[in-house]
Design an enzyme around this catalytic site. Structure first.
Site, PDB file in Angstrom:
ATOM      1  N   LYS A  96      -3.928 -77.616-142.015  1.00 52.25           N
ATOM      2  CA  LYS A  96      -3.513 -76.955-140.821  1.00 52.25           C
ATOM      3  C   LYS A  96      -2.970 -75.618-141.555  1.00 52.25           C
ATOM      4  O   LYS A  96      -3.348 -74.487-140.751  1.00 52.25           O
ATOM      5  CB  LYS A  96      -2.423 -77.819-140.259  1.00 52.25           C
ATOM      6  CG  LYS A  96      -2.913 -79.127-139.447  1.00 52.25           C
ATOM      7  CD  LYS A  96      -1.845 -79.790-138.989  1.00 52.25           C
ATOM      8  CE  LYS A  96      -2.457 -81.183-138.378  1.00 52.25           C
ATOM      9  NZ  LYS A  96      -1.526 -82.168-137.978  1.00 52.25           N
TER      10      LYS A  96
ATOM     11  N   GLN B 135       4.971 -83.176-138.689  1.00 53.20           N
ATOM     12  CA  GLN B 135       3.618 -84.178-138.999  1.00 53.20           C
ATOM     13  C   GLN B 135       3.970 -85.701-138.921  1.00 53.20           C
ATOM     14  O   GLN B 135       5.139 -85.889-139.355  1.00 53.20           O
ATOM     15  CB  GLN B 135       3.145 -84.066-140.501  1.00 53.20           C
ATOM     16  CG  GLN B 135       1.937 -84.643-140.805  1.00 53.20           C
ATOM     17  CD  GLN B 135       0.721 -84.516-140.001  1.00 53.20           C
ATOM     18  OE1 GLN B 135       0.319 -83.398-139.662  1.00 53.20           O
ATOM     19  NE2 GLN B 135      -0.114 -85.580-139.515  1.00 53.20           N
TER      20      GLN B 135
ATOM     21  N   ASP C 175       1.980 -79.509-130.292  1.00 47.89           N
ATOM     22  CA  ASP C 175       0.831 -80.561-130.116  1.00 47.89           C
ATOM     23  C   ASP C 175       1.079 -81.253-129.116  1.00 47.89           C
ATOM     24  O   ASP C 175       0.295 -82.113-128.861  1.00 47.89           O
ATOM     25  CB  ASP C 175       1.901 -81.425-131.448  1.00 47.89           C
ATOM     26  CG  ASP C 175       1.239 -81.702-132.493  1.00 47.89           C
ATOM     27  OD1 ASP C 175      -0.224 -81.456-132.615  1.00 47.89           O
ATOM     28  OD2 ASP C 175       1.776 -82.103-133.304  1.00 47.89           O
TER      29      ASP C 175
END
Ligand code: NDP
Length: 284
Positions: A53, A97, A120
């Protein structure tokens, strides 16, 4: 039949080329898009995802900051960092994460992210907006899957879609997006009776289970579009999906490989959401 491959690397590159230009335009106007990534613990797969990422941000001209914490960090330390990032004008997106260590309340951590930086799309507010079909940050994995349908010209209206898996981050938002696009959606999970029967009816089959090669060719309707979200590490160290790709490709019309399918598209849509967020900040 040999299925056409839905290549996430190729589609991701195509979309990301446009992102770089957009990032440069925003930077020229005084808003350099910025993403903060928080990693807790030493899970190897998570470390790889975070590295990918961060690298993808660099390639797309997006500023990124990575914050890593040991497994035993106090949750409050992470919550304090999120609060600081919420207030940081250089940051337009915050990603934690998953999975987090067991002593964390993952929902509380996700809810601590400011809604306007939840790139997200995992906060309850964003999920609620998704249910209502309103503008929000679409969770990156199902968003990437929708891009495959768009690219391949798959018309979802009136189609039978089956999503196997009902997690908050993949299965449920995937089902919602398919429904909004006009498909009739069945969501299957570990308690579903006759999983095979459901799958066999699917024009669109999405597997988000986390069980290597569980979806076999006899479960697939000839000509179905098969999307494999699963990422599983096999005993030999190689990755495989939830679908038995080698046999499924002879039955499906389109299929995503693992690796190189949904994974790169998830990262691509994270970049897209970060840019969208920066654009919103720039216009307020
Ligand atoms: P979860 O473990 O949260 O959810 C798995 C789902 O699969 C659950 O709903 C579970 O049912 C269901 N399930 C488990 N066993 C069966 C079974 N035998 N029959 C039917 N359903 C079953 O996983 P995630 O959604 O987070 O991830 C799924 C997979 O996708 C993983 O391999 C993960 O690594 C991968 N992934 C890939 C991404 C990418 O970018 N490519 C992004 C995110 C995830 P129940 O709810 O009843 O327990």
């Amino acid at each position: 039949m040999t299925a056409q491959l839905l290549d996430g690397n190729a589609l991701g590159q195509k979309l990301r080329a446009g992102f770089k230009q957009k990032a440069e335009e925003l930077a020229a106007q005084g808003t350099r898009p910025g993403l903060a990534v928080i990693l807790v613990g030493g899970d190897q797969a998570s470390q790889v995802y975070v590295r990918n990422k961060v690298n993808a941000c660099a390639q797309a001209g997006i500023h990124s900051e990575k914050y890593s914490y040991d497994d035993d960090v106090a949750p409050q330390v992470v919550l304090d960092k999120i609060a600081a990032l919420n207030a940081d004008p250089k940051i337009h997106g915050i990603l934690v994460q998953l999975p987090l260590p067991k002593h964390f309340d993952a929902d509380a951590v996700l809810e601590a992210i400011a809604p306007e930086k939840d790139v997200d799309g995992f906060r309850a507010e964003n999920v609620g907006a998704l249910v209502q079909g309103q503008a929000c940050f679409i969770p990156c994995t199902p968003y990437g899957v929708m891009k495959f349908f768009e690219e391949a010209g798959v018309n979802l209206k009136g189609k039978e879609a089956v999503v196997v898996g009902r997690s908050n981050i993949v299965g449920k938002p995937m089902a919602m997006l398919l429904m909004h696009a006009g498909a009739t959606v069945t969501v299957c999970h570990s308690q579903t009776r006759d999983l095979k029967g459901h799958c066999q009816r699917a024009d669109i089959l999405v597997a988000a289970i986390g069980k290597p090669k569980m979806i076999t060719c006899d479960m697939i309707k000839p000509g179905a579009v098969v999307i494999d979200v699963g990422i599983n590490r096999q005993p030999d160290g190689k990755l495989c999906g939830d679908v038995d790709f080698d046999s499924a490709k002879d039955v499906a019309s389109f299929i995503t490989p693992v690796p190189g399918g949904v994974g790169p598209m998830t990262i691509t849509m994270l970049l897209a959401n970060t840019l969208e967020s920066a654009e919103r900040f720039a216009s307020t």
